[in-house]
Scaffold this motif. Structure first.
Motif, short mmCIF file in Angstrom:
data_model
loop_
_atom_site.label_atom_id
_atom_site.label_comp_id
_atom_site.label_asym_id
_atom_site.label_seq_id
_atom_site.Cartn_x
_atom_site.Cartn_y
_atom_site.Cartn_z
N ILE A 70 0.81 -1.68 0.11
CA ILE A 70 -0.22 -0.09 0.28
C ILE A 70 0.76 1.26 0.50
CG2 ILE A 70 -1.29 1.13 1.35
CD1 ILE A 70 -2.46 -1.84 2.76
N ALA A 73 2.30 1.85 -3.20
CA ALA A 73 1.27 2.06 -4.78
C ALA A 73 1.57 2.86 -5.48
CB ALA A 73 -0.01 1.87 -4.39
N PRO A 74 2.07 2.56 -7.44
CA PRO A 74 2.55 3.87 -7.30
C PRO A 74 1.03 4.31 -8.18
CG PRO A 74 2.00 1.98 -9.12
CD PRO A 74 1.84 1.15 -7.50
N GLU A 75 1.04 5.68 -8.02
CA GLU A 75 -0.01 6.86 -8.39
C GLU A 75 -0.64 7.09 -9.66
OE1 GLU A 75 0.85 11.45 -7.90
OE2 GLU A 75 0.55 10.82 -5.89
N VAL A 76 -1.81 7.08 -10.04
CA VAL A 76 -2.49 6.67 -11.96
C VAL A 76 -3.50 7.20 -11.70
CG1 VAL A 76 -2.30 5.53 -12.98
CG2 VAL A 76 -1.30 4.44 -11.81
N PRO A 77 -3.25 8.30 -12.41
CA PRO A 77 -2.72 9.30 -12.99
C PRO A 77 -1.94 9.90 -12.18
CG PRO A 77 -4.37 10.26 -13.44
CD PRO A 77 -4.88 9.46 -12.52
N ALA A 78 -0.37 10.26 -12.63
CA ALA A 78 0.42 11.46 -11.94
C ALA A 78 -0.81 12.71 -11.07
CB ALA A 78 1.81 11.22 -12.54
N VAL A 79 -0.29 13.37 -10.04
CA VAL A 79 -0.72 14.31 -10.11
C VAL A 79 -0.04 15.33 -10.94
CG1 VAL A 79 -2.02 16.05 -8.08
CG2 VAL A 79 -2.09 13.52 -7.82
N PRO A 80 -0.26 16.19 -11.84
CA PRO A 80 0.53 16.88 -11.90
C PRO A 80 0.99 18.79 -11.83
CG PRO A 80 -1.65 17.39 -13.16
CD PRO A 80 -1.62 16.35 -11.97
N HIS B 190 -6.42 16.17 -15.80
CA HIS B 190 -5.20 16.91 -15.63
C HIS B 190 -5.34 18.22 -15.43
CE1 HIS B 190 -0.58 17.26 -16.27
NE2 HIS B 190 -1.29 18.15 -16.50
N GLU B 193 -6.50 19.26 -12.61
CA GLU B 193 -5.38 19.36 -11.32
C GLU B 193 -4.68 20.31 -11.27
OE1 GLU B 193 -5.14 15.02 -10.93
OE2 GLU B 193 -5.88 15.16 -9.16
N ARG B 266 -5.04 11.18 -3.99
CA ARG B 266 -5.18 9.91 -4.39
C ARG B 266 -5.39 8.50 -3.37
NH1 ARG B 266 -5.68 12.26 -8.17
NH2 ARG B 266 -4.18 12.18 -10.52
N ILE B 268 -5.81 4.26 -2.47
CA ILE B 268 -5.56 2.54 -2.81
C ILE B 268 -6.83 2.21 -3.56
CG2 ILE B 268 -5.78 1.50 -0.94
CD1 ILE B 268 -2.86 0.74 -2.89
N GLY B 282 -4.15 -2.02 -7.01
CA GLY B 282 -3.04 -2.06 -6.55
C GLY B 282 -1.84 -0.41 -6.49
N ASN B 284 -2.63 3.44 -6.28
CA ASN B 284 -3.83 5.29 -5.87
C ASN B 284 -4.05 5.49 -6.53
OD1 ASN B 284 -2.38 4.90 -2.89
ND2 ASN B 284 -0.76 5.24 -3.61
#
Lengths: 100, 474
Positions: A70, A73-80, B190, B193, B266, B268, B282, B284
Motif C-alpha cells: 500500500i 503503490a504508484p500514483e495513476v495518473p500522476a498529480v501534475p 489533468h 488538477e 489519490r 489505494i 494496487g 493510488n
C-alpha cells in the motif's frame, strides 16, 4: 459516518489482516448479510460471499496486500504540478465550478 | 429501431428471445457474476440476463450481458439479430458517415423521478452492488457513461467527454475512478488538477444501448460522443441537463450520479479483473465524492462481467474499435480495405490493404501505431493483402503462413507507448511494438518466389449462392 467494530480475530481483513473493520451497510432484508470494509487497504466484502473472499485463512495468497504494498503503490495518473508552481502568469486557483 | 431508454431495449431483447429472466432466487455473490461469466459461452446468440430475486435484497433488478453476443450487438444497432460480424462493422462504417448528428435536448428525463442529496446520496440505497471476480478489491461499476467537460474550454461541446471507465465503490458516498492517461477524461482531470480544482462529473447508468457503444468508442478528443450516437441511431440522441453539475446526460438513464473527482487526491484502488483478462490494481487512483443521485423509480442496475475473453466487454468494444481506426487510416491511405481491431480493444490490429508500391504495407502498419488509439494499443499490427478478409482468421493465418518472411517482414519498434494495463510491457506503459507485413511483396520489393496466386474460380460465387439455397431447401 461508518460504525467501527472492535478488533477481534474473526473480523480480520481477509486481504491485509488489519484489525479495524468498518460496517458500511446491511441487507435490506434484516440479518442476511453485512457489507464490511477494511480501514487500511479499503477491501470491501459482503459477509455472505464465499470463504475465499471473506476469511483471512482462506484468502488466496496472490491477492493479499501488505502495508508495504500500500505504501509503495504508484500514483495513476500522476498529480501534475500546479500551474502557479510552474510560474505561468500567476494563474488563479478558482476551486470547483460548483459548491454543493 | 431506435430506443430512447434502457427499458425499451430490454423489451426488444425480450421479444426477440434475447433476454433470459432468471426467476430462481440467487446469491448476490458468486451467482450473478458466474452466470454472466457463463452467458457468452452460449455462442453468437447468447442472451442478456435479468435477475430480480437476489438474496438479502427486497427490490433488486440487475441486467447483465446486454451487449454480450453478436445477436444483441446487432439488435442494439437496430439490425436483424442474424447480421454477421463483418456486416455489422460495415454498417457501423456507413452510419458514421452521417456524423455529426446533434443531440436533442429533452425535458422531463426519466431519471428525475427520485432524488437523494448530501448525506442521503448513498450509492447502496440505489444500486444492488455485487462483486465480479475473486480478486476484485470491492464492488465495481463498469458500464456507466461518465460525462465531464474540459475545464479550460467548458463551452466546447466537442471536448466534452462521455466514456466508460472502471469505478470502484469505496464507501457510501465515495467512488474511485481509473482515468487511463490515453483517455479523454484524464486530460480533463489533468487540466483541473494543475489549476487546483475538482472535476465535476456525472455518471449515467442503465442507458439505451447505443450510448454504451459510443461511450466505449475510441473517438478523437474533439469528437462528441452524443453526435456519434445520433449518427448510429439515425435520430438525435435525447439528452437532458444534470441538475447539480449542468452536465449533459442521456435523457433515458436509469440512474444519474453527480459529484466531483476530488482534485489532487489519490487513494489505494483495486485490483480489478480487467478487459485484458488480467487483474490490475494496487495503485493510488483518483477519488469521486458523490453529492447527488437521481434515479428512475424501481431502477434497473445494468452491469457488465469481464474476465477471460470473450466476455461481454469484448463484444462491446469490438466493432467500435475497428471503425475509427478504419476511418483514420482511410484519410491518408484510401487503399485500406478493412480493419479488424476486435481483440482486446485493438492490442492486436489486422489491416487489409492494396499496395501502391513495395514497402507500402509497412507504412500502413506504422500509421496504425500513430493513430490516437494506436498510441495506447496496437501492440501488434498484422497487414494482409486486399483480398484477405481480416475478420476471417483462417485467411489471416494463411497469409502469415505464406506471405511472411521474418527476414524482412517483421518491424520491431522499441519503447513505444501502451496503456499501463497491458501486461506484456516491461515497464508499465512502455512496450516494443511489432508490425508483421503478411502482404505479397510488390515491385521494387522482389523478395520471395510467389509466382501466381490461386484465385476463386469466376463461377464460385454463383455456386456458393446455389449451394446455400439447396442446403436451405434440403
Amino acid at each position: 459516518m461508518s460504525d467501527t467494530t472492535p478488533p477481534c480475530p474473526a473480523a480480520l481483513c481477509p486481504r491485509c489482516a488489519h484489525e479495524t473493520i468498518e460496517h458500511i451497510t446491511g441487507s435490506p432484508v434484516p440479518g442476511v448479510w453485512e457489507v464490511l470494509q477494511c480501514a487500511r487497504c479499503l477491501y470491501m466484502w459482503r459477509t455472505s460471499e464465499p470463504a475465499r473472499r471473506t476469511r483471512r485463512d482462506a484468502y488466496p495468497e496472490e491477492f493479499m496486500l501488505t502495508p508495504e504494498d500500500i505504501g509503495t503503490a504508484p500514483e495513476v495518473p500522476a498529480v501534475p504540478p500546479l500551474l502557479k508552481a510552474r510560474g505561468r502568469n500567476g494563474y488563479q486557483v478558482t476551486g470547483s465550478s460548483y459548491t454543493p | 429501431m431506435v430506443y430512447d431508454d434502457f427499458r425499451g431495449f430490454l423489451d426488444a431483447l425480450r421479444k426477440e428471445g434475447q433476454l433470459l429472466h432468471i426467476e430462481d432466487e440467487v446469491m448476490p455473490e458468486p451467482d450473478i457474476a458466474a452466470a454472466a461469466n457463463a452467458a457468452p459461452r452460449l455462442g453468437g446468440h447468447a442472451p442478456a440476463l435479468y435477475f430480480d430475486r437476489v438474496k438479502g435484497f427486497t427490490d433488486a433488478r440487475i441486467a447483465l450481458n446486454v451487449h454480450g453476443s453478436w445477436a444483441n450487438h446487432a439488435l442494439a444497432l437496430g439490425l436483424p439479430k442474424e447480421t454477421g460480424t463483418k456486416e455489422q462493422v460495415e454498417e457501423f462504417i456507413r452510419r458514421w458517415d452521417a456524423f455529426p448528428v446533434a443531440p436533442e435536448w429533452r425535458e422531463n428525463p426519466v431519471w428525475a423521478e427520485n432524488t437523494l442529496e448530501g448525506e442521503d446520496a448513498d450509492i447502496f440505497r440505489v444500486l444492488p452492488l455485487i462483486r465480479l471476480n475473486d480478486g476484485d478489491g470491492g464492488f465495481y461499476i463498469d458500464k456507466a457513461a461518465v460525462i465531464s467537460k474540459d475545464p479550460a474550454d467548458p463551452e466546447h461541446s466537442g471536448k466534452q467527454n462521455v466514456g466508460i471507465y472502471r469505478i470502484e465503490v469505496k464507501g457510501r458516498r465515495t467512488l474511485a475512478i481509473q482515468p487511463v492517461p490515453m483517455h479523454d477524461i484524464a486530460q480533463h482531470l489533468h487540466t483541473a488538477e494543475e489549476r487546483g480544482e475538482d472535476l465535476p462529473v456525472a455518471i449515467a447508468l442503465g442507458n439505451e444501448p447505443v450510448i454504451s457503444i459510443v461511450a466505449s468508442t475510441p473517438m478523437e478528443y474533439e469528437q462528441n460522443e452524443y453526435e456519434l450516437a445520433g449518427a448510429l441511431r439515425g435520430a438525435p440522441a435525447p439528452i437532458s441537463r444534470a441538475p447539480l453539475t449542468g452536465l449533459p446526460v442521456p435523457w433515458g438513464s436509469e440512474v444519474v450520479v453527480e459529484g466531483v473527482i476530488e482534485g489532487r487526491k489519490r487513494e489505494i484502488e483495486g485490483p480489478f479483473g480487467e478487459f485484458t483478462g488480467h487483474y490490475s490494481g494496487g495503485r493510488n487512483m483518483p477519488v469521486i465524492r458523490i453529492d447527488r443521485i437521481s434515479h428512475r423509480s424501481a431502477p434497473i442496475f445494468e452491469h457488465l462481467y469481464l474476465g477471460m475473453p470473450w466476455t461481454e466487454v469484448d463484444y462491446l468494444i469490438a466493432a467500435n474499435t475497428c471503425v475509427p481506426l478504419y476511418k483514420q487510416l482511410r484519410r491518408d491511405f484510401p487503399e485500406v480495405q478493412a480493419v479488424n481491431a476486435m481483440y482486446t480493444h485493438g492490442l492486436v490490429v489486422i489491416v487489409s490493404t492494396k499496395k501502391r508500391y513495395g514497402g507500402f504495407a509497412k507504412a500502413v502498419g506504422m500509421r496504425v501505431l500513430t493513430t490516437p488509439h494506436g498510441l495506447g494499443y496496437a501492440a501488434t499490427v498484422i497487414v494482409v493483402d486486399e483480398d484477405v478478409d481480416p475478420f476471417d482468421l483462417p485467411q489471416v493465418m494463411w497469409a502469415l503462413s505464406t506471405k511472411m518472411n521474418p527476414a524482412g517482414d517483421l518491424v520491431r519498434i522499441p519503447n513505444l507507448s501502451v496503456l499501463e494495463l497491458a501486461p506484456q510491457a516491461i515497464t508499465p506503459g512502455i512496450t516494443d511494438k511489432l508490425i508483421i507485413d503478411a502482404t505479397t511483396p510488390v515491385a521494387p520489393d522482389n523478395r520471395g518466389t510467389y509466382g501466381t496466386q490461386v484465385r476463386d474460380l469466376p463461377e464460385t460465387a454463383g455456386w456458393l449462392a446455389r449451394l446455400r439455397q439447396l442446403a436451405a431447401a434440403g
